[in-house]
Every structure is written in structure tokens, then in C-alpha cells.
Scaffold this motif. Structure first.
Motif, PDB file in Angstrom:
ATOM      1  N   ALA A 193       0.828  -1.206   0.000  1.00  0.00           N
ATOM      2  CA  ALA A 193       0.000   0.000   0.000  1.00  0.00           C
ATOM      3  C   ALA A 193       0.862   1.255   0.000  1.00  0.00           C
ATOM      4  CB  ALA A 193      -0.927  -0.011   1.214  1.00  0.00           C
ATOM      5  N   GLN A 194       1.945   1.217   0.765  1.00  0.00           N
ATOM      6  CA  GLN A 194       2.855   2.369   0.796  1.00  0.00           C
ATOM      7  C   GLN A 194       3.472   2.615  -0.579  1.00  0.00           C
ATOM      8  OE1 GLN A 194       6.783   1.814   1.142  1.00  0.00           O
ATOM      9  NE2 GLN A 194       6.632   3.845   0.267  1.00  0.00           N
ATOM     10  N   LYS A 195       3.907   1.547  -1.246  1.00  0.00           N
ATOM     11  CA  LYS A 195       4.508   1.701  -2.578  1.00  0.00           C
ATOM     12  C   LYS A 195       3.505   2.230  -3.596  1.00  0.00           C
ATOM     13  CE  LYS A 195       6.125  -2.538  -2.811  1.00  0.00           C
ATOM     14  NZ  LYS A 195       6.795  -3.741  -3.342  1.00  0.00           N
ATOM     15  N   ARG A 196       2.232   1.849  -3.454  1.00  0.00           N
ATOM     16  CA  ARG A 196       1.194   2.323  -4.376  1.00  0.00           C
ATOM     17  C   ARG A 196       0.848   3.786  -4.156  1.00  0.00           C
ATOM     18  NH1 ARG A 196      -1.496  -2.590  -2.957  1.00  0.00           N
ATOM     19  NH2 ARG A 196      -2.813  -1.373  -1.539  1.00  0.00           N
ATOM     20  N   GLY A 197       1.245   4.337  -3.020  1.00  0.00           N
ATOM     21  CA  GLY A 197       0.892   5.720  -2.721  1.00  0.00           C
ATOM     22  C   GLY A 197      -0.420   5.860  -1.991  1.00  0.00           C
ATOM     23  N   ASP A 198      -0.880   4.777  -1.319  1.00  0.00           N
ATOM     24  CA  ASP A 198      -2.154   4.822  -0.607  1.00  0.00           C
ATOM     25  C   ASP A 198      -2.088   5.673   0.654  1.00  0.00           C
ATOM     26  OD1 ASP A 198      -2.928   3.068  -2.544  1.00  0.00           O
ATOM     27  OD2 ASP A 198      -3.208   1.338  -1.209  1.00  0.00           O
ATOM     28  N   TYR A 199      -0.892   5.854   1.209  1.00  0.00           N
ATOM     29  CA  TYR A 199      -0.753   6.576   2.473  1.00  0.00           C
ATOM     30  C   TYR A 199      -0.154   7.960   2.233  1.00  0.00           C
ATOM     31  CZ  TYR A 199      -0.913   1.751   4.305  1.00  0.00           C
ATOM     32  OH  TYR A 199      -1.245   0.453   4.588  1.00  0.00           O
ATOM     33  N   ALA A 200      -0.726   8.971   2.891  1.00  0.00           N
ATOM     34  CA  ALA A 200      -0.167  10.319   2.809  1.00  0.00           C
ATOM     35  C   ALA A 200       1.048  10.457   3.717  1.00  0.00           C
ATOM     36  CB  ALA A 200      -1.222  11.355   3.178  1.00  0.00           C
ATOM     37  N   VAL A 201       0.950   9.878   4.930  1.00  0.00           N
ATOM     38  CA  VAL A 201       2.047   9.933   5.901  1.00  0.00           C
ATOM     39  C   VAL A 201       2.227   8.530   6.485  1.00  0.00           C
ATOM     40  CG1 VAL A 201       2.991  11.123   7.909  1.00  0.00           C
ATOM     41  CG2 VAL A 201       1.204  12.241   6.544  1.00  0.00           C
ATOM     42  N   TYR A 202       3.457   8.066   6.547  1.00  0.00           N
ATOM     43  CA  TYR A 202       3.701   6.712   7.027  1.00  0.00           C
ATOM     44  C   TYR A 202       5.078   6.630   7.669  1.00  0.00           C
ATOM     45  CZ  TYR A 202       5.989   6.710   2.432  1.00  0.00           C
ATOM     46  OH  TYR A 202       6.754   7.041   1.347  1.00  0.00           O
ATOM     47  N   GLY A 203       5.220   5.650   8.542  1.00  0.00           N
ATOM     48  CA  GLY A 203       6.476   5.473   9.248  1.00  0.00           C
ATOM     49  C   GLY A 203       7.242   4.264   8.749  1.00  0.00           C
ATOM     50  N   LEU A 204       8.530   4.422   8.629  1.00  0.00           N
ATOM     51  CA  LEU A 204       9.402   3.333   8.209  1.00  0.00           C
ATOM     52  C   LEU A 204      10.705   3.384   9.005  1.00  0.00           C
ATOM     53  CD1 LEU A 204       9.033   3.336   4.300  1.00  0.00           C
ATOM     54  CD2 LEU A 204       8.440   1.450   5.821  1.00  0.00           C
ATOM     55  N   GLY A 205      11.395   2.260   9.016  1.00  0.00           N
ATOM     56  CA  GLY A 205      12.737   2.203   9.562  1.00  0.00           C
ATOM     57  C   GLY A 205      13.712   1.907   8.440  1.00  0.00           C
ATOM     58  N   TRP A 206      14.973   2.199   8.670  1.00  0.00           N
ATOM     59  CA  TRP A 206      15.983   1.926   7.653  1.00  0.00           C
ATOM     60  C   TRP A 206      17.219   1.338   8.317  1.00  0.00           C
ATOM     61  CZ3 TRP A 206      16.062   1.238   2.694  1.00  0.00           C
ATOM     62  CH2 TRP A 206      17.273   1.260   1.983  1.00  0.00           C
ATOM     63  N   ASN A 250      13.688   4.987  -6.276  1.00  0.00           N
ATOM     64  CA  ASN A 250      14.062   4.820  -4.875  1.00  0.00           C
ATOM     65  C   ASN A 250      13.157   3.841  -4.137  1.00  0.00           C
ATOM     66  OD1 ASN A 250      11.784   6.483  -3.583  1.00  0.00           O
ATOM     67  ND2 ASN A 250      12.662   7.930  -5.044  1.00  0.00           N
ATOM     68  N   PHE A 251      13.592   3.459  -2.961  1.00  0.00           N
ATOM     69  CA  PHE A 251      12.912   2.480  -2.106  1.00  0.00           C
ATOM     70  C   PHE A 251      11.495   2.915  -1.749  1.00  0.00           C
ATOM     71  CE2 PHE A 251      11.978   1.603   2.438  1.00  0.00           C
ATOM     72  CZ  PHE A 251      11.791   0.236   2.369  1.00  0.00           C
ATOM     73  N   LEU A 252      11.293   4.216  -1.570  1.00  0.00           N
ATOM     74  CA  LEU A 252       9.988   4.719  -1.148  1.00  0.00           C
ATOM     75  C   LEU A 252       8.989   4.808  -2.296  1.00  0.00           C
ATOM     76  CD1 LEU A 252      11.050   7.680   1.197  1.00  0.00           C
ATOM     77  CD2 LEU A 252      10.354   5.370   1.853  1.00  0.00           C
ATOM     78  N   ASN A 253       9.492   4.777  -3.546  1.00  0.00           N
ATOM     79  CA  ASN A 253       8.643   5.017  -4.711  1.00  0.00           C
ATOM     80  C   ASN A 253       7.942   6.373  -4.581  1.00  0.00           C
ATOM     81  OD1 ASN A 253       7.622   4.302  -7.238  1.00  0.00           O
ATOM     82  ND2 ASN A 253       5.781   3.371  -6.387  1.00  0.00           N
ATOM     83  N   THR A 254       8.676   7.343  -4.089  1.00  0.00           N
ATOM     84  CA  THR A 254       8.117   8.650  -3.772  1.00  0.00           C
ATOM     85  C   THR A 254       7.941   9.517  -5.015  1.00  0.00           C
ATOM     86  OG1 THR A 254       8.487  10.699  -2.526  1.00  0.00           O
ATOM     87  CG2 THR A 254      10.434   9.563  -3.301  1.00  0.00           C
ATOM     88  N   PRO A 255       6.891  10.341  -5.054  1.00  0.00           N
ATOM     89  CA  PRO A 255       6.738  11.291  -6.157  1.00  0.00           C
ATOM     90  C   PRO A 255       7.630  12.524  -5.998  1.00  0.00           C
ATOM     91  CG  PRO A 255       4.884  11.480  -4.656  1.00  0.00           C
ATOM     92  CD  PRO A 255       5.702  10.308  -4.181  1.00  0.00           C
TER      93      PRO A 255
END
Length: 529
Positions: A413-426, A445-450
Motif C-alpha cells: 500500500a505504501q509503494k502504491r501511494g495509498d498513504y499520505a504519511v507513514y512510518g518506516l525504519g531503515w 528509490n525504495f519509497l517510490n516517492t513522487p
């Protein structure tokens, strides 16, 4: 990696259950290690152990035991040294051509020779598949791969990259046989074939690994010295059940992720026969933003959140002495670290955040949902996100809710862009500042961020990679961190420490988990070190 999954019928058939009773730690002479990592094959991730897809610490910790890489980071850290290779070096001044020679007589575990053609196939396969998990980004700078006979490989890079030896030490560059893996498709399920120090057999419950048994590979040739013949990696639902298994001698060691309560308890009230070991760690935690989502598209919203988050209070509430505040993507013990977020926003301030929102004309309170994964980073994650919610809501500037889901649902879901704000660890792929920047800001990138900053992607990241002396790149990383603090595509929160607990007759524990959270099972032994 859990939740109710949509297991593919074909995958479920491939992975017929093999569950057997879990006996004591010395039942077969194996050293037994516990983990809370979950290993699942799902409809959206049917190939969790394929090096072209795998990009989480748990999966890599399986691959490192079984799939060999040309280079590896030696015990205790430092620059990579040859592993499957006999030698590797840049053959030009610009760091654009990297030449390796394989060890003589290298074979896969089934006895098939490992050749330069297999190395070329493995790297080109990752780039051809280009999975949406972000894995291929580590090798994206490879232009062409050339072979010269059966043992020599030359990587021609698109741009200079002094970090390339580190990238060749990661499982994404694992050497695979073209007889066992498709050139353009992922290998579904949990089978792994390589030339690494161990072979592996798994025991499954449905679409989930409950036990992975690693047996010394008699055909292994490389730089690693094995101190045992067999290790069993057993997956637990949570830290509490893993801790009980250690106390009852069902396992010999527990690793990531121990809970804060367990660390505190073993520190203040040591248990007979169990040793707690703190090992250096470079883990970071952060909030990330889908900058295309209407709720956080305006940078002012993200900046206002950065202005009010109280890292110290968050850590005191949830993690205590096992974490410390982080004010840039690069942790404090890594070259290039800065305090860019503190320099930009100072101490948490509702007044400052209100001013940022008012100046941008944003109506208050801003409604946001913080998404987190319930089963991937340890038991404190829910409490952490509830504390963040309370901090934001206490300002009156935000109307915040939290929502948790298991990793198998969260990550797709995070990769699809379903979440506006989300938490991750690295957990870093390798201990270099580049690996705290490129996975979040570079292409693919790993986040698939726009989020795209052309200056960072096209100028600063390539510029940082030209310096063989990584200290010389510090000023460039400083510029990148200032841009991140201004645009806030990610919001660093804290960096953590690592702990393992083990029976006191186990040796090599201090070497079994390195700064990148790589599990090095071959370091473990019994009796006298």
C-alpha cells in the motif's frame, strides 16, 4: 510481514506445508537463533527471497547465508574485501570501470561451476526485472557488464561511483545460476540456490516460514570462516514469545527485535546463563510523505509537523536509552551527519508551526492519518505512533489519527501511494552516507516517492560518489540534508541501538550482528571461542 494475505494458489501449492514440532536447541546439534522477522509469500510479494526483489533486513539475512557476492564487508566493518572474487579493483582513475576476477574452482552448492557469465546474468537480471521494491536502484548505475573468459568480469558504470564495491557486497548482487532463475521473472516461493557458506531448508506453515535450517555448504569457497556446521533460524510472532523460548532453552540466541522491556530487564536484573550484548547499530526511523497527496502536498504542512515533533519526549516515552534523537537522514556516527532539522526548526514550537501554516493560507486543524506497520519493527511501534499523534493533536494545529497494518499489507500500500504519511525504519545496505540518501531521494528509490529534487538527483548525489575519500564528500551531504530539511519529503525521528541476548555458552555473539543489522550466523559457535 503479516496480516491476512492473498496467497497466490500457485505459490501455496509450491510451498506445501512441512511443519514439524520445534524441539530443543541441541536436538540436531544446531545453534538455534530467534527472530521476530516474518517471511511470507503473498499475492503482491510471491518471491520474498529472490535477490531481484528482496529489500528488507529479514530477507537479506537469509540471502547472506546462502547466496555469495563478489565482495563482502569483513568482520568488524571497514571497506569491502573480495568474497566470491579473488580480486576486485577500479581499473580507471574516474571510478567508472570496476574489474573482478573470480576465485578458481568456485561452484554452486550443487557442484555446477560458477562463471563470469553467471555474474553477468545475475546483475543484468536485476536490472531487467526492475521490481517495484526498489532493489534495482542499487545497481542502476551499471551501464554494461563485460566478461573475459570464465573468471573475469568488468562493470562499466554510467557515472563515477566510489561506493560500487559496497553495492557488490549486498544480496541484490548475489550470484545466481541461470539454470535455476529466470532471466526476466522472479522466482516464487522460498527456495534459494547459491554458492554461499550454507545451504537452506525451510519448514512452512501455509505461506510463512517458521524455521530455516542452514547447513554448512561443503563446496563453499570464499573469504568467510564458518564456526559451526548448522544454524536454525526460528521466526516468532513477537519479542515476548522469543524471550520465553530463550529462557526455556528452546533457542540459544534472540536477535532483532528485542523489546525495550527485555533490554531493561536483562540490564537491571541479569538472568543466570543469559548474556545481553549491545552491538553498534545504524538503524534510523522516520516519517515519510506522499508529496502528491492533497493533505500533505503543500510543503508548509510537512514543515509544520517538523516544527512541532518532540523527538526527546517521544524517545523518553517509548524507547528510553535504546534510542537518541535524529535531525538528519544520516545518523550521528556516519560521515556526512548534520543537525539540519534542528538548525531549521529549533526546539518544538507550536507558535512557529502555526506561523508556517498561516503564511501558506492553510486551514487548521490539518487532518492527517499516520500509518505504521504492526509487525516489522518491534513492539514499540504502536506506542510510538500514538505518542506522535498526541503530540500533533496537542498543538491544536492537527487532527491526527493513527492506523496500523501488518507488513504484508502495509508495504504494498505504501509503494502504491495509498498513504499520505507513514512510518518506516531503515537499516543501511552498507555503512556509507550514500545509503542514507539515495534510497529515499534518487531515481527508482525504495519509497517510490513522487518527490523529486533535480539538484539532489542530477548533481549532488553523483558528485558525492566521485570521492573515494568519503570524508571529502561531507560538504555535499550537508547540502543535501539542508534541502531535505527545507522540503521535508521525509522527517527523521530517531536512531537506535542494537541488542542481542544469548545463552552464555554461545561464542561469537558480538560478531553475529554488524552495524547494518546483517546477521552473520557463521560467527556463532559453542564452548571456547
Amino acid at each position: 510481514m503479516n496480516r491476512k494475505t492473498l496467497a497466490l494458489p500457485a505459490v501455496a501449492g509450491l510451498l506445501a506445508p512441512l511443519l514439524v514440532a520445534c524441539g530443543g536447541s541441541d536436538e540436531s546439534g544446531a545453534i538455534v537463533v530467534g527472530t521476530t522477522d516474518q517471511f511470507l509469500a503473498t499475492a503482491e510479494a510471491p518471491a520474498p527471497l529472490d535477490p531481484a526483489f528482496a529489500y528488507d533486513t529479514g530477507a537479506w539475512n537469509i540471502l547472506r547465508q546462502t547466496v555469495q557476492t563478489l565482495m563482502h564487508v569483513p568482520r568488524g566493518g571497514g571497506e569491502p574485501v573480495p568474497e566470491a572474487a579473488e580480486s576486485c579493483r577500479f581499473s580507471d582513475r574516474l571510478s567508472e570501470s570496476y574489474r573482478c576476477k573470480l576465485r578458481e574452482g568456485l561452484t554452486f552448492s550443487d557442484g555446477t561451476p560458477v562463471t563470469a557469465a553467471d555474474v553477468k546474468f545475475s546483475v543484468e537480471r536485476v536490472l531487467a526485472i526492475k521490481s517495484d521494491n526498489g532493489t534495482a536502484a542499487l545497481l542502476a548505475n551499471v551501464d554494461t557488464v563485460e566478461t573475459n573468459g570464465d573468471r573475469e568480469i568488468v562493470f562499466h558504470l554510467k557515472t563515477p561511483d566510489a561506493t560500487f564495491p559496497y553495492k557488490l557486497s549486498t544480496p541484490v548482487a548475489g550470484i545466481l545460476s541461470k539454470d535455476k532463475y529466470g532471466a526476466k521473472e522472479l522466482r516464487a516461493g522460498f527456495e534459494v540456490d547459491g554458492s554461499g557458506p550454507y545451504t537452506m531448508k525451510t519448514e512452512l506453515q501455509g505461506e510463512k516460514i517458521v524455521k530455516a535450517v542452514f547447513t554448512k555448504n561443503p563446496k563453499y569457497k570464499g573469504d568467510i570462516t564458518l564456526r559451526n556446521d548448522k544454524v536454525e533460524l526460528r521466526s516468532f510472532a513477537d519479542a515476548d514469545s522469543m524471550g520465553k523460548a530463550l529462557e526455556s532453552r528452546e533457542i540459544d540466541m534472540m536477535t532483532r527485535s528485542m523489546s525495550l522491556d527485555q533490554v531493561k530487564d536483562l540490564t537491571e536484573k541479569p538472568k543466570e546463563g543469559i548474556d545481553l550484548t549491545e552491538v553498534p547499530g545504524l538503524e534510523i526511523r522516520y516519517l515519510a510523505f506522499n508529496t502528491a497527496d492533497p493533505s500533505v502536498k503543500d510543503a508548509a504542512v510537512r514543515q509544520a509537523m517538523a516544527a512541532v515533533v518532540d523527538r526527546g519526549a517521544l524517545i523518553n516515552t517509548v524507547y528510553g536509552t535504546t534510542a537518541q534523537p535524529l535531525y538528519s537522514l544520516i545518523p550521528s556516527s556516519v560521515t556526512g551527519h548534520s543537525t539540519a532539522f534542528f538548525d531549521s526548526y529549533g526546539e518544538p514550537s507550536t507558535k512557529k508551526a502555526a506561523g508556517i501554516l498561516s503564511k501558506a493560507g492553510i486551514k487548521k486543524p490539518v487532518k492527517v492519518t499516520l500509518h505504521y506497520t504492526t509487525d516489522h519493527y518491534g513492539s514499540g511501534t504502536q506506542k510510538e505512533f500514538e505518542a506522535l499523534r498526541d503530540q500533533l493533536n496537542a498543538t491544536g494545529l492537527f487532527d491526527t489519527s493513527v492506523q496500523g497494518s501488518e507488513w504484508s499489507t502495509f508495504r504494498p500500500a505504501q509503494k502504491r501511494g495509498d498513504y499520505a504519511v507513514y512510518g518506516l525504519g531503515w537499516f543501511p545496505d552498507f555503512p556509507d552516507p550514500d545509503n542514507y540518501v539515495a534510497p529515499f531521494l534518487d531515481t527508482d528509490n525504495f519509497l517510490n516517492t513522487p518527490y523529486v529534487n533535480a539538484s539532489v538527483r542530477d548533481q549532488l548525489i553523483p558528485q558525492s560518489r566521485r570521492s573515494a575519500d568519503r570524508n571529502a564528500a561531507s560538504s555535499v551531504f550537508g547540502q543535501i540534508q539542508k534541502i531535505v530539511a527545507k522540503d521535508v519529503p521525509v522527517l527523521p525521528l530517531w536512531q537506535g541501538k542494537q541488542y542481542v541476548a544469548a545463552r552464555d555458552d554461545l561464542t561469537g555473539v558480538e560478531w553475529a550482528l554488524n552495524t547494518s543489522s546483517d546477521l552473520l550466523l557463521w560467527e556463532l559457535g559453542r564452548g571456547t571461542a
